[in-house]
Design a protein around this motif. Structure first.
Motif, PDB file in Angstrom:
ATOM      1  N   GLU B  77       0.799  -1.210   0.000  1.00  0.00           N
ATOM      2  CA  GLU B  77       0.000   0.000   0.000  1.00  0.00           C
ATOM      3  C   GLU B  77       0.839   1.271   0.000  1.00  0.00           C
ATOM      4  OE1 GLU B  77      -3.048  -0.129  -0.469  1.00  0.00           O
ATOM      5  OE2 GLU B  77      -3.582  -2.196   0.012  1.00  0.00           O
ATOM      6  N   THR B  78       2.048   1.201   0.596  1.00  0.00           N
ATOM      7  CA  THR B  78       2.843   2.419   0.730  1.00  0.00           C
ATOM      8  C   THR B  78       4.190   2.350   0.042  1.00  0.00           C
ATOM      9  OG1 THR B  78       3.998   1.709   2.743  1.00  0.00           O
ATOM     10  CG2 THR B  78       1.822   2.704   3.013  1.00  0.00           C
ATOM     11  N   GLY B  79       4.596   1.148  -0.352  1.00  0.00           N
ATOM     12  CA  GLY B  79       5.908   1.011  -0.967  1.00  0.00           C
ATOM     13  C   GLY B  79       7.034   0.884   0.036  1.00  0.00           C
ATOM     14  N   VAL B  80       6.705   0.913   1.299  1.00  0.00           N
ATOM     15  CA  VAL B  80       7.724   0.801   2.353  1.00  0.00           C
ATOM     16  C   VAL B  80       7.522  -0.512   3.099  1.00  0.00           C
ATOM     17  CG1 VAL B  80       8.668   1.815   4.450  1.00  0.00           C
ATOM     18  CG2 VAL B  80       7.833   3.298   2.612  1.00  0.00           C
ATOM     19  N   ALA B  81       8.508  -1.377   3.017  1.00  0.00           N
ATOM     20  CA  ALA B  81       8.395  -2.667   3.691  1.00  0.00           C
ATOM     21  C   ALA B  81       8.709  -2.514   5.169  1.00  0.00           C
ATOM     22  CB  ALA B  81       9.357  -3.666   3.058  1.00  0.00           C
ATOM     23  N   LEU B  82       7.941  -3.172   6.000  1.00  0.00           N
ATOM     24  CA  LEU B  82       8.209  -3.176   7.432  1.00  0.00           C
ATOM     25  C   LEU B  82       8.906  -4.479   7.799  1.00  0.00           C
ATOM     26  CD1 LEU B  82       4.889  -1.714   8.864  1.00  0.00           C
ATOM     27  CD2 LEU B  82       7.004  -0.532   8.315  1.00  0.00           C
ATOM     28  N   GLU B  83      10.033  -4.360   8.423  1.00  0.00           N
ATOM     29  CA  GLU B  83      10.840  -5.539   8.734  1.00  0.00           C
ATOM     30  C   GLU B  83      11.013  -5.680  10.240  1.00  0.00           C
ATOM     31  OE1 GLU B  83      14.418  -4.802   6.665  1.00  0.00           O
ATOM     32  OE2 GLU B  83      13.555  -5.163   4.677  1.00  0.00           O
TER      33      GLU B  83
END
Lengths: 560, 429
Positions: B77-83
């Motif tokens: 949805e945002t293009g930012v992966a959460l790791e």
């Protein structure tokens, strides 16, 4: 997504018929099609994407009616359909179809999940929505077409967030007479928002540390220490309230370089992102006890946003301290942060100490005590280079430092480092990194380098392999070695095994034992257990010349 | 040092006070708009791209509570992966009232996470920390990138023993001179007393980083072997004076040199270089390099005094007979004196035994006609082996010898004449 369909079918049917009057469910099923809600997800002038797709019964050619707020309906035709979304071709270009604009599309009932007569059974476990939002009182300055008013902090229910944890590390050193070292920490770090109805944030962070060192000669040590790291209450500093005040024991939010403080800080931030602040209070001791009352400080700081995007910030701070009533430190801090959306980023901080004639070691001088700088550039998505540098000297202070340094070290001691590193991806599964650096201190200098390779695998248990070779000229000798490791998923977490081995040669020691081979084999597992629990296990065995040690450690943490 | 400062004369302090005053009252003077520095309205989490059906995510009744089965693909949805831990973090931990999260994310970790190290470690938190947990591992590798790689005892030492207060985030630069951390060890070093001897720096010249004692200690200027290894330092370094300690044995062991009676080194004129005979294992078992008179055979086990009578070692003769004259005079088998045997015993004897005498009998007695003769058959005068009789044998009777020597000038029928012309017993000589 089925939930959205079920909740819209009833009233959507009436819209499809062009009738404003409500129709009950029995009337809607008599119609051969359903009208479902399909809001805009992303807008465009002629093509827009809507939040319904094949799973909602849409098909290419379906007609869509958009109803922008305050505007005329806009017609469109479904062009392509995905599982959950569709692309709609709008006949007449318009800039009104912003994300969130409602849309409706008529879908034959036969296409709907469940056949001809879909029943709103998917309401499932959830009760009918009964929105109870209060009317928003309009005040001057509030846009007429503002989006939904968000609850201010003081209107929200109190919330606690944070973590409690326990960590323990045991080291058994079998060399010589032997030594056992156990260090355990039990702590909590929590923030409570709006506990007292003022919208503020209460912070508490503390630990109990337990040390137990056993050595054969009986000179071990055992102690237990409780320490409070944070205990503060902050108001403001959020949207709607650019002023901020924090009291208690806290780390200054904008300039942590000023150090942990027992006191108060006020700050104010402009709409452009500039800010100023000041604080007064005691600096807790620079040791594990963090006792307070000896060093009084006042400080002030300001930051300046150079660009409108607020990606380039300059900052400066001044701090003056008195230790046991005597004037001590006069510190000037300068900082640069540049993190644009492009590939470059830069960061630098400098600590400058001013000494007056009363200082016994550095009287009447200005000294750059410490500086940190880094410049990075991404090259494409998978490569980059970074140049970083740091230096430090040792300030002449009345306040105790971590080490009890001799006057010669304070006067002449220094350390400078500069390093250049780069990384790139060779393929979808291979990555290399390289690093070279150089250092110099008051007595000697040296250099080092490292080359590493990482490989990803698709195995069920092993999904990475890392290997690197390194060389380092240190202060007392040189070491060359190899590191390698593997890791992968295991039991809901990830495991790793690493081997680190090196040959160390002591520089000024001319005995036959000057060369030492030493290695370490370590194993670890990290994983989430339960909903909010984190468990981390580590063990290591250190072997080689004059080395025989085993360590065990764990971290157990619950977030809330 | 003056207990207080005169404020007006300190420009830094004046500037600081001015800024403080400005910071304290600035907010009042420049009262902001209702929405403050973050003009954007609406929820703290941007909803522009979210579906308009609020109930997809929200529970009825309030905007705060999300549905139990709420899922959000942040990367999609945002293009930012959460790791790591970010993957399971509550949305409001990042998306909150502070401002647009992108502004803070652009600052890296420090944009959201408090910098407990007070800015002293720069902005690259991932050098030591990963995104799964805040607990640090892999510090041996990280230390190998500094001027102080962790070697020896340092590799198995808890971080806190050097980085005091690290559990509280204190991670200020340390000086790596040994003494900067090991002052307590220095103070405890009583044997020898390092402080008294002025050894307060450069520990690495004598010690390796595996320990203070044993193999980790470098005494290479005078290797500590044998009895020296377990000797108290003060026995050599008297009064804790280490500078100028002599390396010659006798300088420390003169008393032993003077007092020993077995043998008496003084009387014997032994050199003062003890190492010629002794090792550091002990005084007993001394090995004298007897190269001037190699001790072989029975001599190797003989007591020194047997040769060096009265502990007189100088002037000891090297001729056998000087020690063995009694044997020479008293022996009867054969009687050496009366037989005229030389006093150079070694001509016939070795050092293993008197009985193993091996006389070089030029006249063949081990083969030929004279084989197995008893000595007395030729040496008929027991008291004088120089007297040899040849003509008493029937093979050498005069008539026969006269006939054989009829053509020999100056021939006489006498034993000395026989030996003179036939020293090895051969007829054609």
């Amino acid at each position: 997504m089925a939930l959205g369909l079920a909740s819209t079918t009833g009233w959507a049917a009436s819209a499809a018929a062009g009738v404003d009057a409500e129709l009950d469910a029995s009337a809607s099923v008599q119609v051969d099609f359903r009208v479902i809600s399909a809001p805009v997800v992303s807008g465009g002038s002629t093509l827009v994407r809507i939040d319904r797709g094949a799973s909602a019964g849409l098909a290419p050619g379906d007609r869509v009616t958009f109803r922008p707020l305050g505007g005329s309906p806009v017609q469109g035709v479904v062009q392509t359909v995905e599982e959950r979304e569709s692309v709609v071709d709008v006949a007449q270009a318009t800039d009104q179809l912003m994300p969130g604009v409602p849309g409706e599309v008529a879908v034959p009932a036969s296409r709907l999940p469940g056949g001809e007569d879909p029943q709103p059974t998917d309401q499932g476990d959830y009760p009918p929505i009964e929105w109870t939002s209060d009317e928003v009182e309009w005040t001057e300055g509030t846009p007429l077409l503002a989006e939904a008013r968000v609850l201010e902090r003081e209107e929200r229910p109190p919330v606690w967030r944070g973590r409690v944890y326990m960590t323990s590390d045991l080291i058994h050193d079998g060399v010589g007479a032997g030594r056992d070292d156990l260090f355990s920490r039990l702590g909590m770090d929590a923030r409570g928002t709006n506990l007292f109805g003022f919208g503020g944030e209460f912070r508490i962070d503390g630990e109990v540390n337990m040390r137990d060192t056993q050595v054969a000669d009986g000179q071990g040590e055992q102690d237990t220490l409780a320490r409070l790291d944070r205990f503060s209450y902050a108001l403001g500093g959020v949207r709607g309230e650019p002023r901020r005040i924090e009291v208690g024991r806290f780390l200054p939010r904008e300039f942590p370089e000023l150090g942990l403080l027992d006191g108060a800080e006020v700050s104010w931030r402009t709409g452009a992102g500039h800010s100023v602040g000041a604080s007064i209070g005691y600096l807790p001791s620079n040791d594990r006890e963090r006792s307070t009352g000896d060093t009084l400080q006042i400080s002030s700081w300001g930051t300046l946003m150079v660009d409108e995007d607020q990606r380039f910030q300059l900052g400066a701070a001044l701090q003056k301290t008195w230790h046991m009533g005597e004037a001590d430190r006069q510190l000037f801090l300068a900082r640069l942060r540049w993190s644009p959306n492009g590939p470059w980023s830069a960061f630098a901080t400098a600590w400058v100490d001013f000494y007056d004639s009363n200082d016994p070691l550095k009287q009447d001088s200005v000294e750059l005590t410490q500086a940190i700088a880094s410049l990075s550039r991404r090259i494409g998505k998978y490569s980059g280079v970074s140049l970083s540098s740091s230096m430090n000297r040792y300030p002449s202070l009345l306040r105790n430092g971590i080490q009890d340094l001799g006057s010669s070290i304070i006067t002449d001691g220094s350390n400078r480092r500069v390093s250049l590193s780069g990384w790139t991806r060779l393929s979808d599964v291979d990555r290399i990194n390289v690093r070279a650096d150089q250092w110099a201190d008051q007595s000697s200098s040296g250099a080092g380098g490292e080359f590493g390779w990482g490989h990803q695998l698709d195995g069920p248990r092993i999904q990475r392999i890392n290997t690197s070779v390194f060389y380092r000229e240190g202060r007392f000798g040189a070491v060359k070695g190899l590191r390698t490791g593997i890791g992968g998923p295991l039991s809901g977490g990830s495991w790793r095994a690493d081997l680190d081995a090196g040959l160390f040669g002591q520089a000024r020691f001319d005995g036959s034992q000057a060369d030492l081979f030493q290695g370490a084999l370590s194993l670890g597992w990290d994983g989430i257990i339960g909903a909010d629990w984190l468990l981390s296990l580590t063990t290591a065995y250190r072997f080689g010349d004059e080395q025989d040690a085993v360590s065990l450690g764990f971290l157990l943490q619950r977030s809330f | 040092m003056a207990p207080t400062e005169r404020l007006p004369r300190n420009p830094l302090l004046l500037a600081l006070a001015s800024l403080m005053l400005f910071a304290c009252v600035g907010g009042q003077l420049f009262q902001s708009e209702p929405q403050g520095w973050w003009a954007e309205r609406g929820p703290v989490v941007p909803h522009e791209t979210f579906p308009a059906s609020c109930d997809l995510c929200h529970e009825p009744g309030d905007w705060v509570t999300l549905k139990p089965d709420f899922e959000f693909d942040h990367e999609k949805e945002t293009g930012v992966a959460l790791e790591g831990a970010h993957e399971g973090a509550q949305c409001l931990r990042c998306h909150n009232d502070r401002g647009p999260v992108a502004d803070f994310a652009a600052l890296g970790c420090a944009g959201c996470h408090e910098d407990v190290h007070e800015g002293l470690q720069g902005k690259r938190c991932d050098t030591c920390h990963d995104q799964q947990k805040w607990r640090v591992t892999g510090m041996i590798a990280e230390h190998a990138r500094t001027r102080f790689p962790l070697v020896g005892a340092h590799a198995a030492t808890a971080c806190r023993r050097c980085h005091e207060g690290i559990e509280a985030g204190i991670l200020a630069p340390l000086d790596v001179e040994c003494i900067s951390c090991h002052q307590a060890d220095l103070a405890r070093a009583a044997s020898p007393n390092h402080v008294a001897n002025g050894w307060t720096e450069s520990c690495d010249r004598c010690h390796i980083p595996t320990g203070w004692n044993g193999a980790a200690f470098n005494h290479n200027t005078f290797p500590l072997t044998g009895q020296h290894r377990v000797t108290n330092c003060a026995e050599c370094h008297v009064n804790n004076v280490y500078a100028g300690t002599p390396r010659d044995c006798v300088e420390c062991h003169r008393q032993e040199y003077l007092g020993t009676t077995d043998p008496n080194h003084i009387a014997s004129g032994f050199p003062e270089d003890c190492a010629q005979c002794h090792t550091t294992s002990g005084w007993d078992g001394a090995f004298f390099n007897h190269s001037t008179y190699p001790l072989t055979g029975r001599h190797a086990t003989a007591d020194c005094a047997q040769c060096h009578a009265n502990n007189v070692y100088s002037g000891t003769p090297r001729d056998c007979v000087e020690c063995h004259r009694q044997e020479y005079l008293s022996t009867n088998d054969p009687p050496h004196v009366s037989s005229g045997f030389p006093e150079t015993c070694q001509q016939c004897h070795n050092t293993s035994s008197w009985g193993d005498a091996n006389f070089d009998h030029t006249f063949p007695i081990n083969s030929g006609d004279h084989r197995n003769f008893d000595c007395m058959e030729c040496h008929q005068t027991p008291s004088n082996y120089l007297n040899v009789s040849c003509i008493h044998c029937h093979d050498h009777r005069q008539s026969r010898m006269d006939d054989k020597h009829s053509d020999v000038n100056n021939y006489t029928w006498s034993s000395p004449a026989c030996i003179s012309c036939h020293p090895d017993g051969r007829a054609d000589d």
